[in-house]
Motif scaffolding. Structure first.
Motif, short mmCIF file in Angstrom:
data_model
loop_
_atom_site.label_atom_id
_atom_site.label_comp_id
_atom_site.label_asym_id
_atom_site.label_seq_id
_atom_site.Cartn_x
_atom_site.Cartn_y
_atom_site.Cartn_z
N ALA A 1 0.84 -1.20 0.00
CA ALA A 1 0.00 0.00 0.00
C ALA A 1 0.88 1.25 0.00
O ALA A 1 0.63 2.20 -0.75
CB ALA A 1 -0.93 -0.01 1.21
N LEU A 2 1.94 1.25 0.82
CA LEU A 2 2.82 2.42 0.86
C LEU A 2 3.52 2.64 -0.47
O LEU A 2 3.72 3.78 -0.91
CB LEU A 2 3.85 2.30 1.99
CG LEU A 2 3.33 2.37 3.43
CD1 LEU A 2 4.46 2.71 4.39
CD2 LEU A 2 2.20 3.36 3.60
N GLU A 3 3.88 1.54 -1.14
CA GLU A 3 4.49 1.68 -2.48
C GLU A 3 3.49 2.29 -3.46
O GLU A 3 3.85 3.12 -4.30
CB GLU A 3 4.94 0.30 -2.99
CG GLU A 3 6.27 -0.15 -2.38
CD GLU A 3 6.53 -1.63 -2.65
OE1 GLU A 3 5.98 -2.19 -3.62
OE2 GLU A 3 7.29 -2.22 -1.85
N ALA B 1 3.36 5.95 -2.64
CA ALA B 1 4.61 6.64 -2.99
C ALA B 1 4.71 6.85 -4.49
O ALA B 1 5.19 7.89 -4.95
CB ALA B 1 5.81 5.84 -2.47
N ALA B 2 4.23 5.89 -5.27
CA ALA B 2 4.28 6.01 -6.73
C ALA B 2 3.40 7.17 -7.21
O ALA B 2 3.52 7.62 -8.34
CB ALA B 2 3.83 4.70 -7.37
N ARG B 3 2.51 7.65 -6.33
CA ARG B 3 1.63 8.78 -6.67
C ARG B 3 2.00 10.03 -5.88
O ARG B 3 1.21 10.96 -5.76
CB ARG B 3 0.17 8.38 -6.43
CG ARG B 3 -0.29 7.39 -7.47
CD ARG B 3 -1.40 6.49 -7.02
NE ARG B 3 -1.69 5.53 -8.09
CZ ARG B 3 -0.98 4.42 -8.31
NH1 ARG B 3 0.05 4.12 -7.54
NH2 ARG B 3 -1.28 3.63 -9.31
N GLY B 4 3.20 10.02 -5.29
CA GLY B 4 3.73 11.23 -4.65
C GLY B 4 3.35 11.39 -3.19
O GLY B 4 3.60 12.44 -2.60
N LEU B 5 2.74 10.38 -2.63
CA LEU B 5 2.32 10.47 -1.22
C LEU B 5 3.27 9.58 -0.41
O LEU B 5 3.26 8.35 -0.57
CB LEU B 5 0.89 9.96 -1.09
CG LEU B 5 0.21 10.20 0.23
CD1 LEU B 5 -0.03 11.69 0.45
CD2 LEU B 5 -1.14 9.47 0.26
N CYS B 6 4.09 10.20 0.41
CA CYS B 6 5.14 9.42 1.09
C CYS B 6 4.86 9.28 2.58
O CYS B 6 4.48 10.24 3.24
CB CYS B 6 6.49 10.09 0.89
SG CYS B 6 6.94 10.10 -0.86
N VAL B 7 5.06 8.07 3.06
CA VAL B 7 4.91 7.77 4.49
C VAL B 7 6.22 7.14 4.92
O VAL B 7 6.67 6.15 4.34
CB VAL B 7 3.75 6.77 4.72
CG1 VAL B 7 3.63 6.42 6.20
CG2 VAL B 7 2.44 7.33 4.19
N SER B 8 6.87 7.75 5.93
CA SER B 8 8.12 7.16 6.41
C SER B 8 7.83 5.83 7.07
O SER B 8 6.87 5.74 7.86
CB SER B 8 8.77 8.07 7.45
OG SER B 8 8.96 9.33 6.88
N PRO B 9 8.62 4.81 6.77
CA PRO B 9 8.39 3.51 7.41
C PRO B 9 8.45 3.68 8.93
O PRO B 9 9.40 4.26 9.45
CB PRO B 9 9.55 2.65 6.91
CG PRO B 9 10.09 3.36 5.72
CD PRO B 9 9.78 4.82 5.90
N PRO B 10 7.40 3.24 9.64
CA PRO B 10 7.39 3.45 11.08
C PRO B 10 8.41 2.58 11.78
O PRO B 10 8.82 1.55 11.26
CB PRO B 10 5.98 3.03 11.47
CG PRO B 10 5.51 2.14 10.38
CD PRO B 10 6.24 2.52 9.14
N ASP B 11 8.84 3.04 12.96
CA ASP B 11 9.73 2.24 13.79
C ASP B 11 8.83 1.28 14.59
O ASP B 11 8.57 0.17 14.16
CB ASP B 11 10.57 3.18 14.67
CG ASP B 11 11.64 2.45 15.42
OD1 ASP B 11 11.81 1.24 15.16
OD2 ASP B 11 12.31 3.05 16.28
N ARG B 12 8.32 1.76 15.73
CA ARG B 12 7.35 0.94 16.45
C ARG B 12 6.01 1.66 16.59
O ARG B 12 5.09 1.13 17.19
CB ARG B 12 7.87 0.59 17.86
CG ARG B 12 9.20 -0.16 17.90
CD ARG B 12 9.10 -1.55 17.32
NE ARG B 12 8.26 -2.43 18.10
CZ ARG B 12 7.92 -3.67 17.73
NH1 ARG B 12 8.36 -4.15 16.58
NH2 ARG B 12 7.16 -4.42 18.49
N ILE C 1 -7.66 -0.58 4.07
CA ILE C 1 -7.22 -1.36 2.92
C ILE C 1 -7.02 -2.78 3.40
O ILE C 1 -6.29 -3.04 4.36
CB ILE C 1 -5.92 -0.78 2.31
CG1 ILE C 1 -6.23 0.59 1.70
CG2 ILE C 1 -5.35 -1.73 1.26
CD1 ILE C 1 -5.03 1.28 1.05
N CYS C 2 -7.69 -3.71 2.72
CA CYS C 2 -7.89 -5.02 3.32
C CYS C 2 -8.20 -6.06 2.26
O CYS C 2 -8.80 -5.74 1.23
CB CYS C 2 -9.11 -4.84 4.24
SG CYS C 2 -9.52 -6.18 5.26
#
Ligand code: PRP
Length: 212
Positions: free
Chosen positions: A24-26, A29-40, A74-75
């Motif tokens: 989902a994050l990919e 991101a391919a549409r310009g919406l970026c989410v930093s991979p979370p730590d915890r 998203i499921c």
């Protein structure tokens, strides 16, 4: 539609941990919406302030959406079916499809007629309904993960589980007996949330549909 034009109040979105999360994050991101991979952390936002994302266990995702805690989710269709919840299905993604399969040990006799099934699975509702429609009695042992262990250790001769690449089955000496259904990944909405936020949600759906 650029993400900048959609920024306002963030939409609340539940995403499941694991493979679908990264896919989902990919897609975002391919549409310009970026989410930093979370730590915890289990609540994250994107670089445009468009989404407030809750990271939940796959099988819990419909609970968060049906209670309206997350407006969107998203499921996989497998998890939606199992939940029995009522959702608006807004979009089907091209990523994350899998096959729901009946599987057994590699030495299982493929030609033997199945008159009764003892099945370990994370999907008891689907499994019961599927085989009941065929008139085959089924005894179900509910597991929550690592289902492939069941035939190896003798808990049950069969499993019903998702197969994506097939590598987990192969690594554990199992094979597909039958492919039962294809699953698809969907964007769902809580119906009340959609009615209140349909403008922003429809814009978000359009954004997700855009070609990368
Ligand atoms: C899923 C599924 C299989 C595996 C299939 O499990 O239940 O175990 O992925 O993928 P493959 O065909 O690509 O090998 P998941 O990774 O969600 O872990 P779990 O067993 O802990 O639920």
């Amino acid at each position: 539609m650029s993400p900048e034009r959609m920024a306002g109040h963030p939409l609340s979105l539940a995403l499941p941990k694991g493979r679908l999360f990264n896919q989902a994050l990919e897609h975002f991101a391919a549409r310009g919406l970026c989410v930093s991979p979370p730590d915890r952390e289990l609540i994250v936002t994107d670089n445009k302030g468009m989404l407030r994302i809750f990271i939940v266990k796959n099988s819990d995702l419909p609970v968060y959406v049906s209670h309206g805690i997350a407006g969107l989710g998203i499921c996989g269709s497998d998890v939606l079916y199992e939940s029995g919840g009522v959702f608006f299905e807004l979009l089907e993604f091209s990523f994350g499809s899998a096959r729901m399969c009946l599987a057994a040990r590699e030495d299982h006799d493929q030609d033997a007629a199945i008159k009764h099934l003892k099945v370990a699975t994370k999907f008891p509702v689907f499994t019961r309904n599927f085989f009941n429609r065929r008139g085959i009695p089924v005894e179900i042992i509910k597991l929550n993960g690592s289902v492939e262990l069941a035939p190896v250790l003798g808990l049950a001769p069969y499993i019903v589980d998702l197969v994506e690449t097939g590598s987990t089955l192969k690594a554990n000496g199992l094979k597909i007996v039958e492919e039962l259904e294809n699953t698809r990944v969907k964007l769902i909405a809580n119906p009340a949330y959609y009615k209140v936020h349909y403008g922003e949600v429809d814009t978000f759906v359009g954004f997700l549909k855009e070609r990368a």
